[in-house]
Design a protein around this motif. Structure first.
Motif, PDB file in Angstrom:
ATOM      1  N   PHE A 220      -3.973 -11.133   6.309  1.00  9.82           N
ATOM      2  CA  PHE A 220      -2.636 -10.821   5.808  1.00  9.82           C
ATOM      3  C   PHE A 220      -1.560 -11.637   6.526  1.00  9.82           C
ATOM      4  CE2 PHE A 220      -4.903  -7.284   4.053  1.00  9.82           C
ATOM      5  CZ  PHE A 220      -4.185  -6.902   2.929  1.00  9.82           C
ATOM      6  N   GLY A 221      -1.894 -12.171   7.703  1.00 12.72           N
ATOM      7  CA  GLY A 221      -0.958 -13.021   8.422  1.00 12.72           C
ATOM      8  C   GLY A 221       0.334 -12.322   8.778  1.00 12.72           C
ATOM      9  N   MET A 222       1.451 -12.963   8.439  1.00 17.01           N
ATOM     10  CA  MET A 222       2.766 -12.423   8.775  1.00 17.01           C
ATOM     11  C   MET A 222       3.067 -11.133   8.010  1.00 17.01           C
ATOM     12  SD  MET A 222       3.710 -14.578  11.036  1.00 17.01           S
ATOM     13  CE  MET A 222       5.443 -14.206  11.266  1.00 17.01           C
ATOM     14  N   GLU A 223       2.295 -10.863   6.950  1.00 21.82           N
ATOM     15  CA  GLU A 223       2.514  -9.658   6.152  1.00 21.82           C
ATOM     16  C   GLU A 223       1.486  -8.575   6.482  1.00 21.82           C
ATOM     17  OE1 GLU A 223       3.966 -10.210   2.013  1.00 21.82           O
ATOM     18  OE2 GLU A 223       3.279 -12.270   2.280  1.00 21.82           O
ATOM     19  N   HIS A 224       1.011  -8.572   7.729  1.00 17.50           N
ATOM     20  CA  HIS A 224      -0.005  -7.585   8.102  1.00 17.50           C
ATOM     21  C   HIS A 224       0.526  -6.156   8.020  1.00 17.50           C
ATOM     22  CE1 HIS A 224       2.173  -8.513  11.827  1.00 17.50           C
ATOM     23  NE2 HIS A 224       1.895  -7.294  12.198  1.00 17.50           N
ATOM     24  N   GLY A 225       1.847  -5.993   8.088  1.00 16.12           N
ATOM     25  CA  GLY A 225       2.419  -4.658   7.944  1.00 16.12           C
ATOM     26  C   GLY A 225       2.139  -4.052   6.584  1.00 16.12           C
ATOM     27  N   ARG A 226       1.987  -4.909   5.577  1.00 18.02           N
ATOM     28  CA  ARG A 226       1.673  -4.399   4.238  1.00 18.02           C
ATOM     29  C   ARG A 226       0.298  -3.742   4.231  1.00 18.02           C
ATOM     30  NH1 ARG A 226       1.793  -8.293  -1.001  1.00 18.02           N
ATOM     31  NH2 ARG A 226       3.825  -8.792  -0.052  1.00 18.02           N
ATOM     32  N   ALA A 227      -0.657  -4.354   4.922  1.00 23.27           N
ATOM     33  CA  ALA A 227      -2.003  -3.778   4.999  1.00 23.27           C
ATOM     34  C   ALA A 227      -1.962  -2.427   5.707  1.00 23.27           C
ATOM     35  CB  ALA A 227      -2.946  -4.731   5.715  1.00 23.27           C
ATOM     36  N   THR A 228      -1.202  -2.350   6.802  1.00 19.36           N
ATOM     37  CA  THR A 228      -1.077  -1.091   7.541  1.00 19.36           C
ATOM     38  C   THR A 228      -0.475  -0.005   6.652  1.00 19.36           C
ATOM     39  OG1 THR A 228      -0.808  -2.301   9.618  1.00 19.36           O
ATOM     40  CG2 THR A 228      -0.077  -0.005   9.579  1.00 19.36           C
ATOM     41  N   ASP A 229       0.536  -0.362   5.866  1.00 16.41           N
ATOM     42  CA  ASP A 229       1.158   0.608   4.954  1.00 16.41           C
ATOM     43  C   ASP A 229       0.168   1.098   3.907  1.00 16.41           C
ATOM     44  OD1 ASP A 229       3.552   0.336   6.296  1.00 16.41           O
ATOM     45  OD2 ASP A 229       4.415  -1.090   4.866  1.00 16.41           O
ATOM     46  N   LEU A 230      -0.639   0.194   3.356  1.00 13.90           N
ATOM     47  CA  LEU A 230      -1.621   0.589   2.346  1.00 13.90           C
ATOM     48  C   LEU A 230      -2.679   1.520   2.929  1.00 13.90           C
ATOM     49  CD1 LEU A 230      -2.120  -2.843   0.528  1.00 13.90           C
ATOM     50  CD2 LEU A 230      -1.036  -0.789  -0.417  1.00 13.90           C
ATOM     51  N   ILE A 231      -3.056   1.276   4.167  1.00 13.56           N
ATOM     52  CA  ILE A 231      -4.022   2.159   4.836  1.00 13.56           C
ATOM     53  C   ILE A 231      -3.433   3.546   5.025  1.00 13.56           C
ATOM     54  CG2 ILE A 231      -5.242   2.567   7.014  1.00 13.56           C
ATOM     55  CD1 ILE A 231      -5.523  -0.519   7.221  1.00 13.56           C
ATOM     56  N   GLU A 232      -2.188   3.614   5.478  1.00 15.08           N
ATOM     57  CA  GLU A 232      -1.540   4.912   5.681  1.00 15.08           C
ATOM     58  C   GLU A 232      -1.350   5.648   4.368  1.00 15.08           C
ATOM     59  OE1 GLU A 232      -1.136   6.313   8.577  1.00 15.08           O
ATOM     60  OE2 GLU A 232      -2.117   4.522   9.367  1.00 15.08           O
ATOM     61  N   GLN A 233      -1.032   4.921   3.310  1.00 15.32           N
ATOM     62  CA  GLN A 233      -0.881   5.548   1.997  1.00 15.32           C
ATOM     63  C   GLN A 233      -2.214   6.109   1.513  1.00 15.32           C
ATOM     64  OE1 GLN A 233       0.855   2.616  -0.635  1.00 15.32           O
ATOM     65  NE2 GLN A 233       2.591   2.259   0.749  1.00 15.32           N
ATOM     66  N   ALA A 234      -3.294   5.366   1.769  1.00 15.13           N
ATOM     67  CA  ALA A 234      -4.613   5.846   1.352  1.00 15.13           C
ATOM     68  C   ALA A 234      -4.996   7.109   2.109  1.00 15.13           C
ATOM     69  CB  ALA A 234      -5.658   4.747   1.588  1.00 15.13           C
ATOM     70  N   ARG A 235      -4.704   7.136   3.396  1.00 13.51           N
ATOM     71  CA  ARG A 235      -5.007   8.342   4.190  1.00 13.51           C
ATOM     72  C   ARG A 235      -4.149   9.519   3.740  1.00 13.51           C
ATOM     73  NH1 ARG A 235      -5.746   4.864   9.631  1.00 13.51           N
ATOM     74  NH2 ARG A 235      -8.025   4.842   9.678  1.00 13.51           N
ATOM     75  N   ALA A 236      -2.886   9.255   3.418  1.00 11.68           N
ATOM     76  CA  ALA A 236      -1.997  10.318   2.954  1.00 11.68           C
ATOM     77  C   ALA A 236      -2.465  10.876   1.610  1.00 11.68           C
ATOM     78  CB  ALA A 236      -0.565   9.792   2.841  1.00 11.68           C
TER      79      ALA A 236
END
Length: 352
Positions: A220-236
């Motif tokens: 994800f490179g500089m947009e790694h925060g997007r991956a973290t957000d998707l993981i948190e959304q999946a857990r939620a």
């Protein structure tokens, strides 16, 4: 009497070479390496401050770079070969027979994978213009070359294959006792289907057979925060996931070390132009689990394990076999062949 032979000059429009580590930027570095014995390469790259800009602004600057900056330097340097490696080209420089366009895949042309409409229009129009003029096109795999040859819009262009050759990848010895971790090579593109990969991770987490297995996500490179957000959304949303670490943009040496230290590399994708991640995993001695795509088939060996997208049972089976093989894998011989093909392709472009 001594005859001095002038070395050829190759000009490469590598705007994202200072912004990205993987993908096309890595491909350009490999081209520089294999061309070095026969030519001097001049790569035009963005200044480092471009990294801090939003992606949309970077893309706009990249267009200006290809259409204004590169033609200026081409007129000044008068290179023997001008290479546009990012699926698009200069409308002005395509008038020259010295200009070649590298097409990595046709993903941008697919309705479900086009992303920005403006980006699609730019790539499509510049590539069509280049092909209409009958200029040469470089494909990065035999699969892409066959696809381009079959399309009427590219029928007037000579297609030359220069594969990803990993000329700049160091030889690494994998650890005999790898960590029980899986390196997932993903990214922001729709073809990477990261949400689908998360569902497969959740399926793994539900099985006692994979207790203790964790995942590292890169790409994800500089947009790694997007991956973290998707993981948190999946857990939620109620998805039970295994331990996952999302990495920011990693220097090449750190990424190679991560791949070598973990037990398995995982390449999940709906479509690719080559399959760089598969070779990266095998070249470090790791077994690879991957989506069953036609473009990946030439990269198979005894330590690659494919599954059909959407088949969770197939994925579990592939991952089980890969983990079992993690401490006994053998060297990957395909890299040597890829490097020979890349050298031959560069020499063909230069007429040597």
């Amino acid at each position: 009497m001594y005859v001095v032979t002038r070395r050829a000059t190759i000009l490469i429009a590598d705007f994202f070479g200072t912004v990205k580590e993987r993908g096309i930027a890595a491909y350009v570095r490999d081209i520089e390496a294999v061309a070095n014995p026969v030519a001097d390469t001049v790569s035009l790259r963005a200044p480092h401050w471009v990294r801090r800009l939003p992606q949309g602004v970077q893309n706009l600057l990249m267009v200006l770079h290809e259409q204004l900056v590169v033609p200026f330097h081409a007129l000044r340097l008068k290179p023997d070969l001008i290479v546009f490696p990012y699926n698009s080209s200069s409308f002005l420089l395509s008038l020259s027979r010295r200009t070649v366009l590298v097409i990595h895949d046709l993903i941008p042309y697919r309705a479900g994978h086009r992303g920005s409409g403006l980006a699609f229009a730019y790539v499509a129009c510049s590539a069509r213009w280049h092909a209409r003029l009958g200029r040469r096109i470089v494909a990065v795999s035999p699969f892409t070359a066959r696809t381009l040859t079959a399309l009427p819009r590219f029928s007037g262009s000579e297609i030359i294959t220069i594969p990803n050759c990993f000329a700049t990848m160091p030889v690494l010895n994998h650890a005999a006792e790898p960590r029980p971790r899986v390196t997932l090579i993903s990214g922001t593109g729709p073809n990477k289907a990261f949400a689908q990969a998360l569902e497969l991770m959740a399926d793994v987490a539900s099985s006692p057979h994979f207790a203790g297995v964790a995942f590292d996500v890169v790409g994800f490179g500089m947009e790694h925060g997007r991956a973290t957000d998707l993981i948190e959304q999946a857990r939620a949303a109620g998805l039970t996931l295994p331990p996952i670490t999302v990495h920011p943009l990693l220097p090449r040496i750190e990424l190679d070390a991560l791949i070598a230290a973990n037990a398995v590399l995982w390449a999940h994708s709906l479509a690719e132009g080559f399959g760089r991640a598969v070779v990266e995993g095998r070249a470090t001695g790791r077994p690879v689990v991957m989506s069953r795509l036609p473009v990946f088939r030439p990269l198979y060996d005894d330590y690659t394990f494919a599954y059909a997208n959407g088949d969770s049972a197939g994925f579990r089976s592939a991952l089980t076999r890969a983990l079992d093989a993690a401490s006994v894998v053998r060297p990957y011989r395909l890299v040597e062949e890829l490097r020979r093909e890349a050298v031959a392709g560069v020499k063909e472009l230069l007429g040597k």
